[in-house]
Design an enzyme around this catalytic site. Structure first.
Site, PDB file in Angstrom:
ATOM      1  N   ASN A 209       0.858  -1.198   0.000  1.00  0.00           N
ATOM      2  CA  ASN A 209       0.000   0.000   0.000  1.00  0.00           C
ATOM      3  C   ASN A 209       0.891   1.243   0.000  1.00  0.00           C
ATOM      4  O   ASN A 209       2.114   1.140  -0.050  1.00  0.00           O
ATOM      5  CB  ASN A 209      -0.932  -0.024   1.215  1.00  0.00           C
ATOM      6  CG  ASN A 209      -0.134  -0.104   2.496  1.00  0.00           C
ATOM      7  OD1 ASN A 209       0.595   0.809   2.834  1.00  0.00           O
ATOM      8  ND2 ASN A 209      -0.242  -1.249   3.188  1.00  0.00           N
ATOM      9  N   ASP A 278      -4.209  -6.714   5.033  1.00  0.00           N
ATOM     10  CA  ASP A 278      -5.172  -7.637   5.660  1.00  0.00           C
ATOM     11  C   ASP A 278      -5.088  -9.029   5.032  1.00  0.00           C
ATOM     12  O   ASP A 278      -5.477 -10.003   5.659  1.00  0.00           O
ATOM     13  CB  ASP A 278      -6.587  -7.083   5.516  1.00  0.00           C
ATOM     14  CG  ASP A 278      -6.794  -5.904   6.458  1.00  0.00           C
ATOM     15  OD1 ASP A 278      -6.338  -6.000   7.615  1.00  0.00           O
ATOM     16  OD2 ASP A 278      -7.383  -4.889   6.025  1.00  0.00           O
ATOM     17  N   LYS A 288       9.515 -16.499 -10.876  1.00  0.00           N
ATOM     18  CA  LYS A 288       8.677 -15.433 -11.458  1.00  0.00           C
ATOM     19  C   LYS A 288       7.510 -16.027 -12.264  1.00  0.00           C
ATOM     20  O   LYS A 288       7.727 -16.907 -13.115  1.00  0.00           O
ATOM     21  CB  LYS A 288       9.547 -14.552 -12.362  1.00  0.00           C
ATOM     22  CG  LYS A 288       8.800 -13.374 -12.905  1.00  0.00           C
ATOM     23  CD  LYS A 288       9.701 -12.513 -13.785  1.00  0.00           C
ATOM     24  CE  LYS A 288       8.868 -11.489 -14.521  1.00  0.00           C
ATOM     25  NZ  LYS A 288       9.643 -10.788 -15.530  1.00  0.00           N
ATOM     26  N   PHE A 320      -4.606   3.140  14.546  1.00  0.00           N
ATOM     27  CA  PHE A 320      -4.925   4.162  13.545  1.00  0.00           C
ATOM     28  C   PHE A 320      -6.022   3.596  12.654  1.00  0.00           C
ATOM     29  O   PHE A 320      -6.121   2.373  12.494  1.00  0.00           O
ATOM     30  CB  PHE A 320      -3.704   4.460  12.668  1.00  0.00           C
ATOM     31  CG  PHE A 320      -2.788   5.524  13.189  1.00  0.00           C
ATOM     32  CD1 PHE A 320      -1.990   5.285  14.297  1.00  0.00           C
ATOM     33  CD2 PHE A 320      -2.716   6.766  12.568  1.00  0.00           C
ATOM     34  CE1 PHE A 320      -1.131   6.257  14.778  1.00  0.00           C
ATOM     35  CE2 PHE A 320      -1.865   7.749  13.039  1.00  0.00           C
ATOM     36  CZ  PHE A 320      -1.071   7.496  14.142  1.00  0.00           C
ATOM     37  N   LYS A 334     -13.632   0.096  15.309  1.00  0.00           N
ATOM     38  CA  LYS A 334     -12.323  -0.570  15.477  1.00  0.00           C
ATOM     39  C   LYS A 334     -11.836  -0.493  16.922  1.00  0.00           C
ATOM     40  O   LYS A 334     -11.097  -1.372  17.378  1.00  0.00           O
ATOM     41  CB  LYS A 334     -11.287   0.036  14.531  1.00  0.00           C
ATOM     42  CG  LYS A 334     -11.474  -0.462  13.100  1.00  0.00           C
ATOM     43  CD  LYS A 334     -10.511   0.145  12.122  1.00  0.00           C
ATOM     44  CE  LYS A 334     -10.866  -0.320  10.701  1.00  0.00           C
ATOM     45  NZ  LYS A 334     -10.156   0.367   9.658  1.00  0.00           N
ATOM     46  N   LYS A 338     -10.981  -4.177  18.158  1.00  0.00           N
ATOM     47  CA  LYS A 338      -9.549  -4.460  18.334  1.00  0.00           C
ATOM     48  C   LYS A 338      -9.090  -4.255  19.779  1.00  0.00           C
ATOM     49  O   LYS A 338      -7.904  -4.388  20.076  1.00  0.00           O
ATOM     50  CB  LYS A 338      -8.720  -3.570  17.392  1.00  0.00           C
ATOM     51  CG  LYS A 338      -8.936  -3.921  15.905  1.00  0.00           C
ATOM     52  CD  LYS A 338      -8.176  -2.985  14.985  1.00  0.00           C
ATOM     53  CE  LYS A 338      -8.519  -3.222  13.524  1.00  0.00           C
ATOM     54  NZ  LYS A 338      -7.438  -3.881  12.766  1.00  0.00           N
TER      55      LYS A 338
HETATM   56  O1  PMT Z   1       3.034   6.087   6.497  1.00  0.00           O
HETATM   57  P1  PMT Z   1       2.433   7.411   6.057  1.00  0.00           P
HETATM   58  O2  PMT Z   1       2.621   7.650   4.575  1.00  0.00           O
HETATM   59  O3  PMT Z   1       2.920   8.558   6.905  1.00  0.00           O
HETATM   60  O4  PMT Z   1       0.851   7.297   6.255  1.00  0.00           O
HETATM   61  C1  PMT Z   1       0.334   7.167   7.542  1.00  0.00           C
HETATM   62  C2  PMT Z   1      -0.881   6.248   7.560  1.00  0.00           C
HETATM   63  C3  PMT Z   1      -2.008   6.879   6.752  1.00  0.00           C
HETATM   64  C4  PMT Z   1      -0.529   4.881   7.001  1.00  0.00           C
HETATM   65  C5  PMT Z   1      -1.257   6.084   9.082  1.00  0.00           C
HETATM   66  O5  PMT Z   1      -1.478   7.350   9.623  1.00  0.00           O
HETATM   67  C6  PMT Z   1      -2.502   5.215   9.260  1.00  0.00           C
HETATM   68  O6  PMT Z   1      -3.625   5.686   9.217  1.00  0.00           O
HETATM   69  N1  PMT Z   1      -2.287   3.902   9.508  1.00  0.00           N
HETATM   70  C7  PMT Z   1      -3.358   2.887   9.631  1.00  0.00           C
HETATM   71  C8  PMT Z   1      -3.737   2.366   8.286  1.00  0.00           C
HETATM   72  C9  PMT Z   1      -5.012   1.535   8.265  1.00  0.00           C
HETATM   73  O7  PMT Z   1      -5.805   1.716   7.437  1.00  0.00           O
HETATM   74  O8  PMT Z   1      -5.182   0.704   9.227  1.00  0.00           O
HETATM   75  P2  PMT Z   1      -6.444  -0.335   9.303  1.00  0.00           P
HETATM   76  O9  PMT Z   1      -7.726   0.409   9.357  1.00  0.00           O
HETATM   77  O10 PMT Z   1      -6.261  -1.390   8.272  1.00  0.00           O
HETATM   78  O11 PMT Z   1      -6.144  -0.969  10.695  1.00  0.00           O
HETATM   79  C10 PMT Z   1      -6.548  -0.404  11.929  1.00  0.00           C
HETATM   80  C11 PMT Z   1      -5.449  -0.615  12.947  1.00  0.00           C
HETATM   81  O12 PMT Z   1      -5.190  -2.037  13.093  1.00  0.00           O
HETATM   82  C12 PMT Z   1      -4.157  -0.004  12.574  1.00  0.00           C
HETATM   83  O13 PMT Z   1      -3.563   0.528  13.742  1.00  0.00           O
HETATM   84  C13 PMT Z   1      -3.331  -1.142  12.002  1.00  0.00           C
HETATM   85  O14 PMT Z   1      -1.947  -0.961  12.213  1.00  0.00           O
HETATM   86  C14 PMT Z   1      -3.855  -2.333  12.791  1.00  0.00           C
HETATM   87  N2  PMT Z   1      -3.830  -3.589  12.024  1.00  0.00           N
HETATM   88  C15 PMT Z   1      -4.411  -3.678  10.797  1.00  0.00           C
HETATM   89  C16 PMT Z   1      -4.397  -4.859  10.105  1.00  0.00           C
HETATM   90  C17 PMT Z   1      -3.753  -5.988  10.673  1.00  0.00           C
HETATM   91  N3  PMT Z   1      -3.698  -7.133  10.029  1.00  0.00           N
HETATM   92  N4  PMT Z   1      -3.197  -5.887  11.865  1.00  0.00           N
HETATM   93  C18 PMT Z   1      -3.226  -4.712  12.565  1.00  0.00           C
HETATM   94  O15 PMT Z   1      -2.706  -4.639  13.690  1.00  0.00           O
END
Ligand code: PMT
Length: 401
Positions: A209, A278, A288, A320, A334, A338
């Site tokens: 991403n 995810d 390849k 986040f 979330k 979570k």
């Molecule tokens: O890196 P930059 O370019 O500065 O950009 C910052 C950012 C936009 C990436 C950051 O600020 C941000 O928002 N990060 C979270 C991205 C996201 O969409 O997370 P999510 O909604 O998929 O997940 C929610 C939370 O669960 C997050 O804290 C994530 O780290 C966590 N997670 C998600 C998926 C997973 N399999 N395990 C996790 O722990």
């Protein structure tokens, strides 16, 4: 007043050094304990006696001098400093610091210190504008060094341009601002994740991403400046590791999970700014995949574990949520699903915020549903606002124990 803060003033061989005597004097008058460290070339311009006269303290200039106390001098100087300031900083010293060369007392101290470091360059305009010097400064800036741009005008060499040591007022203001940064995370271990994960499809392709890591790295830098021990678990990014931070590099979500599980065992808080994939390909092809192989048949995806949900340790958990629609609703759900203490809802609908830019616009939402909308600000400022909450919540937990 700088009330007994220990400030290590490094001075290097530039004619602007005479201004550093005034700086040392002003800092001492404001209550700081100023340890002056001179390079050999600095002693050719001014004698140690000038600095000793204004600071009333020993001046250090050689790794091999007999130490005053029975301790390893460069380490004890590095450890006791609340801040290191190098003014003036020559092109040579800047190059040494950028490459990690430690061949004299001052460069050893900078390599060994965990304190914030401020550099005030002073040199000839061509040396300053040379791309080698600019690259070195960029490297140091990215590692968390503060740089005060030099002033412009007639230089000692007769040339006109940028290269004059910045104004004393400006240097003093930056020192005071840095020393006033609260050390309210001292003794806390904060684990931070940053960047996106990469999930291999075959040896040349992956699913990933747009995360640049900037938000997570800003958090690491801010937590370090506030005195925390920081473990930064980073996906592949194009940023140098901040000085004084333990950086663990990972590629995939599974690797990030292992690193997080290990790091949280002795942590106080986990802040997950990483954009974790995810899903991952069920199997990465060993060689390849060719067009003729009917590539569509290879992409069977399986779910990655949700890392933050799987952390069961007694750590404060901050997540986040980067959302392009229903930002607040999705973020709030979330928190529950979570098991978070609070979440940073990240607006990614405009170009000036979110992925791969220097600024961010976020809303902080806690378990009780209270919301704080922050305006567009630098990722470093956002980091400090998040850490303000972390500090408050950690204090509440301590009171509860
Ligand atoms: O890196 P930059 O370019 O500065 O950009 C910052 C950012 C936009 C990436 C950051 O600020 C941000 O928002 N990060 C979270 C991205 C996201 O969409 O997370 P999510 O909604 O998929 O997940 C929610 C939370 O669960 C997050 O804290 C994530 O780290 C966590 N997670 C998600 C998926 C997973 N399999 N395990 C996790 O722990």
């Amino acid at each position: 007043m700088l009330g007994q803060k220990v400030l290590l003033l490094g001075v290097t061989g530039s004619i602007a050094i005479y201004k550093a005597v005034d700086l040392a004097s002003k800092l001492t008058q404001r209550g700081a304990l100023v340890d002056v460290v001179m390079t050999q070339s600095a002693t050719r311009f001014v004698t140690p006696l000038s600095f000793r006269s204004v600071t009333h303290r020993q001046v250090y200039k050689d790794m091999w001098d007999e130490p005053v106390e029975l301790e390893i001098e460069h380490i004890s100087l590095a450890e006791r400093a609340n801040m290191v300031v190098i003014a003036p900083a020559t092109a040579n010293m800047i190059a040494k610091l950028a490459t990690g060369i430690a061949d004299d007392l001052l460069s050893c101290i900078v390599l060994a210190t965990k304190a914030p470091v401020l550099l005030a360059p002073a040199m000839n305009v061509n040396m300053y504008e040379n791309h080698v010097t600019q690259d070195n400064l960029a490297k140091l800036r990215a590692r968390g060094f503060k740089i005060i741009e030099p002033g412009t005008g007639i230089l000692a060499c007769g040339a006109t341009g940028a290269g004059r040591l910045a104004d004393m007022e400006q240097i003093m203001a930056t020192i005071v601002e840095t020393l006033e940064t609260p050390q309210d995370l001292t003794g806390q271990h904060i684990v931070i994740t940053a960047g996106g994960t990469q999930e291999p499809i075959d040896p040349v392709r992956h699913i990933s991403n747009r995360s640049s890591g900037k938000m997570g790295y800003a958090l690491a830098q801010a937590a370090r400046d506030r005195g925390a021990e920081v473990s930064l678990i980073s996906g592949p990014v194009n940023l140098p590791g901040p000085a004084g931070v333990r950086v663990l590099c990972v590629q995939t979500a599974l690797q990030m999970k292992d690193a997080v599980m290990q790091a949280v065992r002795n942590a106080d808080a986990l802040i997950m700014a990483a954009a974790v994939a995810d899903y991952r390909p069920a199997e990465a092809a060993a060689s390849k995949i060719k067009k003729e192989d009917q590539a569509e048949k290879f992409l069977h995806l399986v779910r990655n574990p949700d890392i933050i949900s799987e952390v069961k340790e007694e750590v404060l958990k901050v997540g986040f949520a980067a959302e392009s629609e229903d930002l607040l609703e999705n973020a709030i759900s979330k928190i529950q699903s979570k098991g978070l203490d609070f979440i940073v809802a990240n607006d990614i609908t405009s170009n000036d915020s979110g992925f791969d830019v220097d600024n961010n616009r976020v809303t902080l939402i806690d378990r009780q549903g209270s919301r704080e909308d922050l305006p567009l600000m630098s990722k470093l400022d956002v980091a400090h606002r998040i850490l303000d909450r972390v500090v408050a919540l950690l204090a509440t937990r301590e009171l509860g124990n």
